[in-house]
Scaffold this active site. Structure first.
Site, mmCIF file in Angstrom:
data_model
loop_
_atom_site.group_PDB
_atom_site.id
_atom_site.type_symbol
_atom_site.label_atom_id
_atom_site.label_comp_id
_atom_site.label_asym_id
_atom_site.label_seq_id
_atom_site.Cartn_x
_atom_site.Cartn_y
_atom_site.Cartn_z
ATOM 1 N N SER A 36 0.862 -1.339 -0.072
ATOM 2 C CA SER A 36 0.035 0.003 -0.147
ATOM 3 C C SER A 36 0.801 1.104 -0.109
ATOM 4 O O SER A 36 1.729 1.384 0.942
ATOM 5 C CB SER A 36 -1.011 0.105 1.120
ATOM 6 O OG SER A 36 -1.622 -1.021 1.193
ATOM 7 N N HIS A 67 -3.628 0.136 -4.578
ATOM 8 C CA HIS A 67 -3.250 -1.047 -5.147
ATOM 9 C C HIS A 67 -3.736 -0.879 -6.532
ATOM 10 O O HIS A 67 -4.833 -1.058 -6.940
ATOM 11 C CB HIS A 67 -3.858 -2.190 -4.561
ATOM 12 C CG HIS A 67 -2.979 -2.495 -3.037
ATOM 13 N ND1 HIS A 67 -2.007 -3.121 -2.971
ATOM 14 C CD2 HIS A 67 -3.454 -1.969 -1.949
ATOM 15 C CE1 HIS A 67 -1.777 -3.540 -1.800
ATOM 16 N NE2 HIS A 67 -2.548 -2.462 -0.865
ATOM 17 N N HIS A 93 -5.928 -8.973 -1.132
ATOM 18 C CA HIS A 93 -5.790 -9.650 0.415
ATOM 19 C C HIS A 93 -7.213 -10.346 0.776
ATOM 20 O O HIS A 93 -8.062 -10.379 -0.057
ATOM 21 C CB HIS A 93 -5.842 -8.405 1.357
ATOM 22 C CG HIS A 93 -4.810 -7.258 0.918
ATOM 23 N ND1 HIS A 93 -5.084 -6.311 -0.011
ATOM 24 C CD2 HIS A 93 -3.834 -6.825 1.523
ATOM 25 C CE1 HIS A 93 -4.026 -5.431 -0.204
ATOM 26 N NE2 HIS A 93 -3.362 -5.869 0.823
ATOM 27 N N TYR A 95 -9.076 -10.053 3.039
ATOM 28 C CA TYR A 95 -10.049 -9.433 3.406
ATOM 29 C C TYR A 95 -11.198 -8.758 2.411
ATOM 30 O O TYR A 95 -12.245 -8.331 2.784
ATOM 31 C CB TYR A 95 -9.689 -8.034 4.517
ATOM 32 C CG TYR A 95 -8.635 -7.156 3.776
ATOM 33 C CD1 TYR A 95 -9.259 -6.165 2.778
ATOM 34 C CD2 TYR A 95 -7.530 -6.909 4.305
ATOM 35 C CE1 TYR A 95 -8.536 -5.237 2.167
ATOM 36 C CE2 TYR A 95 -6.854 -6.150 3.621
ATOM 37 C CZ TYR A 95 -7.306 -5.011 2.563
ATOM 38 O OH TYR A 95 -6.487 -3.916 2.122
ATOM 39 N N GLU A 96 -10.490 -9.028 1.196
ATOM 40 C CA GLU A 96 -11.526 -8.448 -0.015
ATOM 41 C C GLU A 96 -12.474 -9.436 -0.449
ATOM 42 O O GLU A 96 -13.047 -9.226 -1.366
ATOM 43 C CB GLU A 96 -10.360 -8.026 -1.135
ATOM 44 C CG GLU A 96 -9.458 -6.819 -0.860
ATOM 45 C CD GLU A 96 -8.588 -6.557 -2.057
ATOM 46 O OE1 GLU A 96 -8.942 -6.170 -2.932
ATOM 47 O OE2 GLU A 96 -7.648 -6.963 -1.662
ATOM 48 N N ALA A 123 2.907 -1.958 4.200
ATOM 49 C CA ALA A 123 2.684 -1.121 5.070
ATOM 50 C C ALA A 123 2.137 -1.940 6.263
ATOM 51 O O ALA A 123 1.423 -2.748 6.224
ATOM 52 C CB ALA A 123 1.314 -0.150 4.645
ATOM 53 N N MET A 221 -1.763 -7.116 7.332
ATOM 54 C CA MET A 221 -2.770 -7.799 6.782
ATOM 55 C C MET A 221 -2.523 -8.492 5.361
ATOM 56 O O MET A 221 -3.272 -8.971 4.671
ATOM 57 C CB MET A 221 -4.223 -6.785 6.489
ATOM 58 C CG MET A 221 -4.614 -6.083 7.561
ATOM 59 S SD MET A 221 -5.993 -5.034 7.222
ATOM 60 C CE MET A 221 -6.032 -4.049 8.635
ATOM 61 N N SER A 222 -1.071 -8.599 5.267
ATOM 62 C CA SER A 222 -0.630 -9.318 4.020
ATOM 63 C C SER A 222 0.491 -10.150 4.241
ATOM 64 O O SER A 222 1.052 -10.525 5.323
ATOM 65 C CB SER A 222 -0.288 -8.394 3.169
ATOM 66 O OG SER A 222 0.787 -7.424 3.457
ATOM 67 N N ASN A 245 1.995 3.812 10.451
ATOM 68 C CA ASN A 245 1.075 4.483 11.692
ATOM 69 C C ASN A 245 1.580 3.511 13.012
ATOM 70 O O ASN A 245 2.028 2.404 12.717
ATOM 71 C CB ASN A 245 -0.197 4.032 11.474
ATOM 72 C CG ASN A 245 -0.768 2.576 11.097
ATOM 73 O OD1 ASN A 245 -0.680 2.332 10.089
ATOM 74 N ND2 ASN A 245 -1.126 2.115 12.285
ATOM 75 N N HIS A 257 -6.674 4.902 6.523
ATOM 76 C CA HIS A 257 -5.982 4.577 5.552
ATOM 77 C C HIS A 257 -5.096 5.606 4.739
ATOM 78 O O HIS A 257 -4.480 5.319 4.246
ATOM 79 C CB HIS A 257 -7.145 3.728 4.684
ATOM 80 C CG HIS A 257 -6.605 3.013 3.461
ATOM 81 N ND1 HIS A 257 -5.699 2.249 3.644
ATOM 82 C CD2 HIS A 257 -6.549 3.315 2.180
ATOM 83 C CE1 HIS A 257 -5.351 1.708 2.351
ATOM 84 N NE2 HIS A 257 -6.000 2.200 1.652
HETATM 85 N N1 HPA Z 1 -2.535 -2.731 11.382
HETATM 86 C C1 HPA Z 1 -2.767 -3.586 10.454
HETATM 87 N N2 HPA Z 1 -2.570 -3.557 9.081
HETATM 88 C C2 HPA Z 1 -1.818 -2.341 8.813
HETATM 89 C C3 HPA Z 1 -1.709 -1.115 9.946
HETATM 90 C C4 HPA Z 1 -2.125 -1.467 11.230
HETATM 91 O O1 HPA Z 1 -2.052 -0.722 12.063
HETATM 92 N N3 HPA Z 1 -1.005 -0.117 9.282
HETATM 93 C C5 HPA Z 1 -0.855 -0.411 7.836
HETATM 94 N N4 HPA Z 1 -1.395 -1.877 7.559
#
Ligand code: HPA
Length: 287
Positions: A36, A67, A93, A95-96, A123, A221-222, A245, A257
């Site tokens: 990302s 993406h 991902h 989650y999609e 990310a 998440m990846s 973050n 996001h």
């Molecule tokens: N958690 C999960 N996935 C992420 C985060 C997070 O804080 N930041 C970027 N991808």
């Protein structure tokens, strides 16, 4: 899942690989998956052949902002040290709504194209409070808390063995090169353990405290399933996270996001500088 399914996966991956081969004679040895906000790295590729995922048979389509969904084949580096690469600008991902077989399908195709080395990027949220926002971290190991595994189901021996080792999933030699290259460029590349969740909700502060106790430094998440599949095929891996973050509860503020996307742009120069210098080194390293 029946045996026919493992065979189907191989056949589907072969047809995707044949399509890609029909577009370029380039034989990529190294693949880069851009996470990302990191997709702009693809503009570094010379003599690029750009193939939208939508055109490749059986390729899953990303639905997430940031993406792009393009496979870029070409070279990185100067003509005498140039490396044939395949760059995935965006990924899908779980989650999609995709299965892990779909999430890792592009990785299977890259393996069939002859890729031997992988740089996987993402990310991530920073659990280790020593990382600042925007830090680039080399993944030393992972914890898969997604509750599933991309290699589930009948094994396809043309990809790899039923049981396979994950004790050096993230090549120690590649990490060493990355740490040294960052130092040469004047900054410190820390290493950390990446913990994967399914998402799409970000974590709760209680989950982050639990993950810290488990030994995680980063959360995302990846990545882990792509790495499992890469290791299944014997591909060597360098993993890089960008801390977009601080993880939930570390700071007294919500996660969004947009922030994830913005940080990718902010560290683009540093990220590109590291990757372009590292790629020729990884390509020539025996591993
Ligand atoms: N958690 C999960 N996935 C992420 C985060 C997070 O804080 N930041 C970027 N991808």
């Amino acid at each position: 899942m029946s045996n026919a399914t493992a065979n189907d996966l191989y056949t589907h991956a072969q047809s995707a690989a044949s399509y890609i081969r029909s577009k370029t004679a380039l034989q990529p040895k190294l693949a880069i998956i851009l996470g990302s906000g990191l997709g702009n790295f693809a503009s570094q590729v010379n003599d690029a052949t750009v193939i939208p995922y939508a055109d490749i048979p059986n390729f899953p389509q990303s639905t997430v902002q940031g993406h792009t969904g393009k496979l870029v084949l070409g070279t990185i580096g100067s003509p005498n040290g140039s490396v044939p690469v395949a760059v995935m600008q965006g990924r899908v991902h779980a989650y999609e709504g995709y299965t892990m077989a779909q999430v890792t399908f592009p990785m299977r195709v890259l393996g069939l194209l002859g890729v031997e080395k992988l740089i996987v990027t993402n990310a991530a949220g920073g659990i280790d409070v020593r990382y600042g926002q925007g830090a680039i971290v080399a993944i030393s190991d992972h914890i898969n808390l997604t509750g599933t595994n991309a290699a589930l189901g009948p094994n396809e021996p043309r990809f790899g063995q039923r049981f396979f080792d994950m004790s050096s999933a993230y090549s120690p030699a590649f990490r060493k090169l990355a740490v040294a290259e960052a130092a040469k460029q004047g900054w410190t590349l820390n290493e950390g353990v990446y913990l994967a969740v399914l998402g799409p909700s970000y974590e709760t502060p209680a989950e982050i405290r639990a993950f810290r106790a488990l030994g995680a430094d980063l959360v995302g998440m990846s990545t882990v399933h792509e790495v499992i599949v890469a290791r299944h095929m014997g591909i060597q891996v360098l993993g890089l996270s960008v801390v977009t973050n601080m993880a939930a509860g570390v700071l007294d503020q919500p996660i969004n996001h947009e922030e994830v996307m913005e940080i990718g742009q902010r560290i683009e120069g540093q990220f590109t500088g590291l990757l372009t210098a590292l790629i020729p080194q990884l390509a020539t390293h025996a591993g």
